[in-house]
Scaffold this motif. Structure first.
Motif, short mmCIF file in Angstrom:
data_model
loop_
_atom_site.label_atom_id
_atom_site.label_comp_id
_atom_site.label_asym_id
_atom_site.label_seq_id
_atom_site.Cartn_x
_atom_site.Cartn_y
_atom_site.Cartn_z
N ILE B 183 0.85 -1.20 0.00
CA ILE B 183 0.00 0.00 0.00
C ILE B 183 0.88 1.25 0.00
O ILE B 183 0.66 2.19 -0.77
CB ILE B 183 -0.94 -0.01 1.22
CG1 ILE B 183 -1.94 -1.16 1.03
CG2 ILE B 183 -1.67 1.31 1.37
CD1 ILE B 183 -2.78 -1.44 2.24
N ALA B 184 1.94 1.24 0.85
CA ALA B 184 2.86 2.38 0.87
C ALA B 184 3.56 2.52 -0.48
O ALA B 184 3.79 3.63 -0.97
CB ALA B 184 3.87 2.21 2.00
N THR B 185 3.87 1.37 -1.10
CA THR B 185 4.52 1.39 -2.40
C THR B 185 3.62 2.08 -3.43
O THR B 185 4.07 2.93 -4.21
CB THR B 185 4.83 -0.05 -2.85
OG1 THR B 185 5.70 -0.64 -1.89
CG2 THR B 185 5.50 -0.06 -4.22
N ILE B 203 14.76 6.47 -11.26
CA ILE B 203 14.44 5.53 -10.20
C ILE B 203 15.13 4.19 -10.47
O ILE B 203 15.05 3.66 -11.58
CB ILE B 203 12.91 5.37 -10.02
CG1 ILE B 203 12.60 4.32 -8.96
CG2 ILE B 203 12.22 5.06 -11.33
CD1 ILE B 203 11.12 4.25 -8.60
N VAL B 204 15.83 3.70 -9.47
CA VAL B 204 16.40 2.36 -9.56
C VAL B 204 15.40 1.42 -8.92
O VAL B 204 14.86 1.70 -7.84
CB VAL B 204 17.73 2.29 -8.80
CG1 VAL B 204 18.13 0.85 -8.53
CG2 VAL B 204 18.83 2.99 -9.58
N THR B 205 15.09 0.31 -9.58
CA THR B 205 14.16 -0.64 -8.99
C THR B 205 14.51 -2.06 -9.43
O THR B 205 15.03 -2.27 -10.52
CB THR B 205 12.70 -0.31 -9.36
OG1 THR B 205 11.85 -1.30 -8.83
CG2 THR B 205 12.50 -0.23 -10.85
N HIS B 206 14.26 -3.01 -8.53
CA HIS B 206 14.43 -4.41 -8.96
C HIS B 206 13.07 -5.00 -9.31
O HIS B 206 12.94 -6.18 -9.60
CB HIS B 206 15.13 -5.22 -7.85
CG HIS B 206 14.38 -5.21 -6.56
ND1 HIS B 206 14.82 -4.54 -5.46
CD2 HIS B 206 13.19 -5.75 -6.21
CE1 HIS B 206 13.94 -4.69 -4.46
NE2 HIS B 206 12.94 -5.41 -4.93
N GLN B 210 7.02 -2.33 -11.35
CA GLN B 210 7.09 -0.94 -10.92
C GLN B 210 7.69 -0.07 -12.02
O GLN B 210 7.17 1.01 -12.32
CB GLN B 210 7.96 -0.83 -9.66
CG GLN B 210 8.01 0.57 -9.11
CD GLN B 210 8.68 0.59 -7.75
OE1 GLN B 210 9.87 0.31 -7.64
NE2 GLN B 210 7.91 0.88 -6.73
N ALA B 211 8.77 -0.57 -12.64
CA ALA B 211 9.38 0.19 -13.74
C ALA B 211 8.35 0.42 -14.84
O ALA B 211 8.21 1.52 -15.37
CB ALA B 211 10.59 -0.55 -14.28
#
Lengths: 461, 253
Positions: B183-185, B203-206, B210-211
Motif C-alpha cells: 500500500i505504501a509502495t 528511479i532504480v528498482t528491482h 514498478q518500472a
C-alpha cells in the motif's frame, strides 16, 4: 610437613584417579544405535572433581583451624603456667614461640618461649599429620563415590558442565562481594565519624580545619569538619576546569578521527591517543606540579592577577583534563560511529557540507552517547588522586579564582590518613566519611551514564 | 522530442581494483521518469550515485568518463559538489529521516542553503513540500513530532518532501519502495507520477512491474554494462537484446 604438601598430595591423587577413570571409561561401548552420552575425558574430569574438590576445601579450612588448635595445646601444656594472662603480651609470646619453632628467630627474649618451642613443634606435626590423613580419607571417599557412578549410562558431561558454571559464578561473586565489603567497611567507619561530628556540619558548614587536639590541654586545634570547600574544590577541578579542557578537545578529535581522517592515519592516531589513558597518573602529577603549575603562576603574576599560587586549581584541572581526553574521545568516537551511514548520506545528498552534516545531524544524534562518556569522565576525574595531591594544594579555599590554591576530597583523604593520629580520632575517621561521599557520588554518576548510553544504543538497534 | 537533463558518456566506476561500471553512456530526459532495472549487483545503484557524486563519500571509489548536467561537466574541478547535490537530490532505499521533528526534517535543506528569508517563508516551504509529497494532510497537526515516529511509507514520503524542499532539478531514487509494504509502495508510485514533469526523475528498482508502471524510459543493466535503453513500452514488449528478454521474462535475476 606443611599444609601445602598435603595439597600437592591431594592433586597427585586426583591425577591418578583421572587416569584410572579415563582408562575405564574408554572401555565403554555403545549399545545398538545409541551413542555414548559422555566421552572418557568427561568421566575422568568428574572423577577428578570428586577426589580433589572436597579434600582441597578441607585443607583450606584446616589451615585456619590448625593454628588455633596448636595454640590450644601449647596453653594446656604444663610449662604454660608461666605465661602471662590472656592479652597482648601473651600473644607476643605465642608469636615468639612460633618464630623460634620455625627457625625465624634464633634466640628468644622470653625464657618461657624457649621451653615451649618444642611443644609447638610437636603440636604442629601432630595436627598436620591429622589434617593430612583426613584430607586423604576425604579424597578416597570422594573418589570411591565417583567410582561407583562410573558407568556407561552415567551423564558425567552435564555434571562437569555444572561444575564449570559454579566456578564461573564464584569468580564473579568474589568481585561483587568485595565491592559490598568495601562499602560496608566505609559505612561502618563513617558512622563512627558521624557520631562525633554531625552530618549537618559535615555537608553544609564552610570551614575545614581537621586538626584535633591530641592532648586535653592543647590550644588552637579544635577541629572543624565542614567539607563544602573540599566538595567545591573537587567540582571546580574535576568537573569544571578538567571538562572545559577535555570535552572540546575529546569531541573534536573524535570528529576528526571518525569523519575526516584516512583509515591509515586513524589506525595510527587512535592507539596513540588511547596511550594517554595508560600514562600513570603520578607522571601526570609530576608534569602538573613541575611544569604546568609554575608556568601558570608566572603567567598569572605577569598579568597582574591577584592570589596566583604555585599550586593552582587551573594547573591540576588542565592536566586532569588532558588525562581525561581519551575517555571522552573514545566514547564520542563510538557514538559517532554508531550513527547510521544513511543519516549522513541523507544530509550530504541535500547539499550539506561535511561540517554542516556533523554539526546538525551527527553530533545531535550522537549526543546521548557523548553525554554518557562525559559523565563517566567526570566520575573518574573527581575520584582521581595523584594529580591533585601533587598539584592542587592543601588549603581549603572556597574561591572562584582558578589561579588560587584549592583542595579536593581525595587530597584531604591522603592528608588525613598520613598523620600520626589515633585511628579512632575524628580526623582519621573524616577520611572515611569523605571516601564514602566520593564513592556514592561516582556510583550515581556511573549509573546515570550507563543508563544514558544504553538507552541511546537501543535507539539505533 | 524530450530534452536531455543529464547525459553520461563512457562512464567507468571502480571500487579499488574491481570495475563496477563499464563504458556506460546514457541520457536522462527532463520530463520523463527514467527507470534503471537489472539483477542485484549489476551496478544500477552505483551508476545512480555517480549522478550526484554520492560515490565521492565511498573510500576507494573512482569514476572515469564525463557526466553532464545541462551541459556542465559535474566532475570538472570547478563544479561545487555541495551545489550539485542541491540541484540533484536523492532518496534512499531505506527511509532515513533525521532524528528531528517533521518540520525540522523539511526545513533542514532550505536552511543550509538559505532558501527561506524568515519564519513564515520557511513555514510556506515546509507546507508546500509536504503537500507535493502527499503527506500534508497526514502530518499537518503534528509537525513538531519526531520524523522517526512515522510509519515506513510516511517516512519515505517525508524523505521525498525533504528532497523537494531544496527545489532540485533532478531527483534520484534508489529502490525507494524496497523497504515498504504494497500500500505504501502504491502511494509512492502515485507520487512519482505526480512529480513527473516538475522534476527529472531517475528511479532504480528491482521490481519490473514498478518500472513498467511509473517510467517512460527504461535502462537495463547487467554485470556493470548498459545492455539496452529505450522507451519503457519497447523494452518490456519488444526488447532487441536477448539478455534483456531473458531478464524480463524471468529466466534469471
Amino acid at each position: 610437613m606443611p599444609l601445602s604438601m598435603i595439597a600437592v598430595i591431594v592433586l597427585a591423587l586426583g591425577a591418578i584417579a583421572f587416569a584410572a577413570a579415563r582408562s575405564k571409561a574408554r572401555l565403554f561401548k555403545p549399545v545398538g544405535t545409541e551413542r555414548l552420552h559422555s566421552r572418557p575425558n568427561y568421566h575422568a574430569a568428574h572423577m577428578l572433581l570428586w577426589v580433589v574438590v572436597p579434600a582441597l576445601i578441607f585443607v583450606a579450612m584446616w589451615s585456619f583451624v590448625a593454628p588455633r588448635l596448636i595454640n590450644q595445646s601449647i596453653l594446656t601444656s604444663p610449662a604454660a603456667s608461666e605465661l602471662p594472662p590472656p592479652g597482648i603480651e601473651r600473644d607476643a609470646v605465642l608469636n615468639e614461640i612460633r618464630d623460634l619453632a620455625t627457625g625465624k628467630l634464633e634466640v628468644s627474649f622470653n625464657p618461657a618461649a624457649e621451653q615451649l618451642a618444642p611443644v609447638y613443634r610437636d603440636a604442629r606435626d601432630h595436627y598436620t599429620i591429622l589434617g593430612g590423613i583426613a584430607a586423604a580419607l576425604l579424597a578416597y571417599a570422594g573418589g570411591g563415590y565417583a567410582w561407583t557412578r562410573l558407568r556407561r549410562e552415567f551423564r558425567a558431561r552435564n555434571r562437569v558442565e555444572r561444575a564449570v558454571m559454579v566456578v564461573l559464578v564464584a569468580a564473579s561473586l568474589i568481585a561483587i562481594f568485595t565491592t559490598f565489603g568495601i562499602v560496608i567497611s566505609l559505612l561502618f567507619e563513617s558512622l563512627l565519624f558521624f557520631q562525633k561530628v554531625s552530618p549537618a556540619e559535615f555537608f553544609f558548614s564552610l570551614e575545614w580545619s581537621p586538626q584535633t587536639a591530641m592532648r586535653a590541654d592543647q590550644v588552637g586545634s579544635s577541629g572543624a569538619f565542614g567539607a563544602v570547600p573540599l566538595f567545591w574544590g573537587t567540582i571546580f577541578i574535576g568537573a569544571i576546569i578538567a571538562m572545559i579542557v577535555a570535552i572540546p578537545l575529546g569531541l573534536m578529535s573524535a570528529i576528526y578521527l571518525t569523519q575526516y581522517a584516512r583509515p591509515r592515519f586513524r589506525a595510527w592516531m587512535k592507539p596513540l591517543l588511547e596511550m594517554l589513558a595508560g600514562v600513570p597518573t603520578v607522571v601526570y602529577g609530576y608534569f602538573a606540579a613541575l611544569t604546568v603549575a609554575p608556568a601558570i603562576r608566572d603567567a598569572a603574576t605577569w598579568a597582574g592577577i591577584p592570589g596566583a599560587s604555585s599550586e593552582s586549581a587551573l594547573a591540576a584541572g588542565v592536566v586532569m583534563g588532558v588525562m581525561i581526553i581519551p575517555f571522552v574521545s573514545s566514547m564520542a568516537d563510538d557514538s559517532l560511529a554508531a550513527v547510521p551511514q544513511a543519516m549522513k548520506d541523507g544530509s550530504l545528498a541535500l547539499g550539506a557540507t561535511p561540517s554542516e552534516t556533523i554539526r546538525r545531524v551527527l553530533v545531535p544524534a550522537a549526543l546521548p552517547g557523548v553525554v554518557g562518556g562525559v559523565l563517566l569522565a567526570v566520575s573518574r576525574a573527581i575520584g582521581e588522586t595523584m594529580i591533585v595531591v601533587m598539584a592542587a594544594g592543601m588549603a581549603a579555599n572556597l574561591t572562584l579564582n582558578p589561579f588560587a590554591t584549592v583542595t579536593t576530597v581525595t587530597t584531604q583523604i591522603v592528608a588525613l590518613l598520613t598523620g600520626d593520629q589515633e585511628f579512632d580520632s575524628a580526623k582519621t575517621l573524616a577520611a572515611f566519611a569523605l571516601g564514602l561521599t566520593l564513592l556514592i557520588v561516582t556510583l550515581i554518576l556511573n549509573i546515570i551514564a550507563l543508563r544514558v548510553v544504553k538507552k541511546y544504543r537501543e535507539a539505533y538497534e | 522530442m524530450a530534452s536531455h537533463k543529464m547525459s553520461a558518456r563512457d562512464v567507468n566506476v571502480f571500487y579499488g581494483e574491481k570495475q563496477a561500471i563499464r563504458n556506460v553512456s546514457i541520457d536522462v530526459d527532463k520530463e520523463n521518469v527514467t527507470a534503471f532495472i537489472g539483477p542485484s549487483g549489476c551496478g544500477k545503484s552505483t551508476f545512480l550515485r555517480t549522478l550526484n557524486r554520492m560515490n565521492d563519500t565511498v573510500v576507494g571509489c573512482r569514476t572515469e568518463g564525463r557526466i553532464e548536467l545541462d551541459g556542465e561537466d559535474i566532475y570538472a574541478s570547478e563544479m561545487d559538489v555541495v551545489l550539485l547535490r542541491a540541484r540533484v537530490g536523492m532518496v534512499f532505499q531505506k527511509p532515513n529521516p533525521f532524528p528531528k521533528s517533521i518540520y525540522e526534517n523539511i526545513a533542514y535543506g532550505p536552511r543550509i542553503h538559505g532558501l527561506a528569508e524568515n519564519k513564515s517563508a520557511m513555514d510556506h516551504v515546509v507546507e508546500t513540500s509536504l503537500h507535493r509529497a502527499g503527506l500534508w494532510n497526514e502530518v499537518k497537526d503534528r509537525l513538531q513530532e519526531s520524523g522517526t515516529a512515522l510509519s515506513g511509507g510516511q517516512q519515505q514520503r517525508l524523505c521525498i518532501a525533504r528532497a523537494i524542499a531544496v527545489d532540485p532539478e533532478v531527483i534520484l531514487m534508489d529502490e525507494p519502495c524496497s523497504a515498504l509494504d504494497p500500500i505504501a509502495t502504491a502511494k509512492i508510485e502515485e507520487l512519482i507520477t505526480e512529480l513527473r514533469g516538475r522534476f527529472a526523475i531517475v528511479i532504480v528498482t528491482h521490481n519490473m512491474q514498478q518500472a513498467a508502471r511509473v517510467s517512460q524510459r527504461t535502462a537495463f543493466f547487467h554485470l556493470g554494462e548498459l545492455v539496452e535503453y529505450g522507451a519503457t513500452a519497447d523494452i518490456f514488449t519488444n526488447p532487441t537484446q536477448t539478455r534483456t528478454q531473458d531478464y524480463i521474462t524471468g529466466r534469471y535475476g
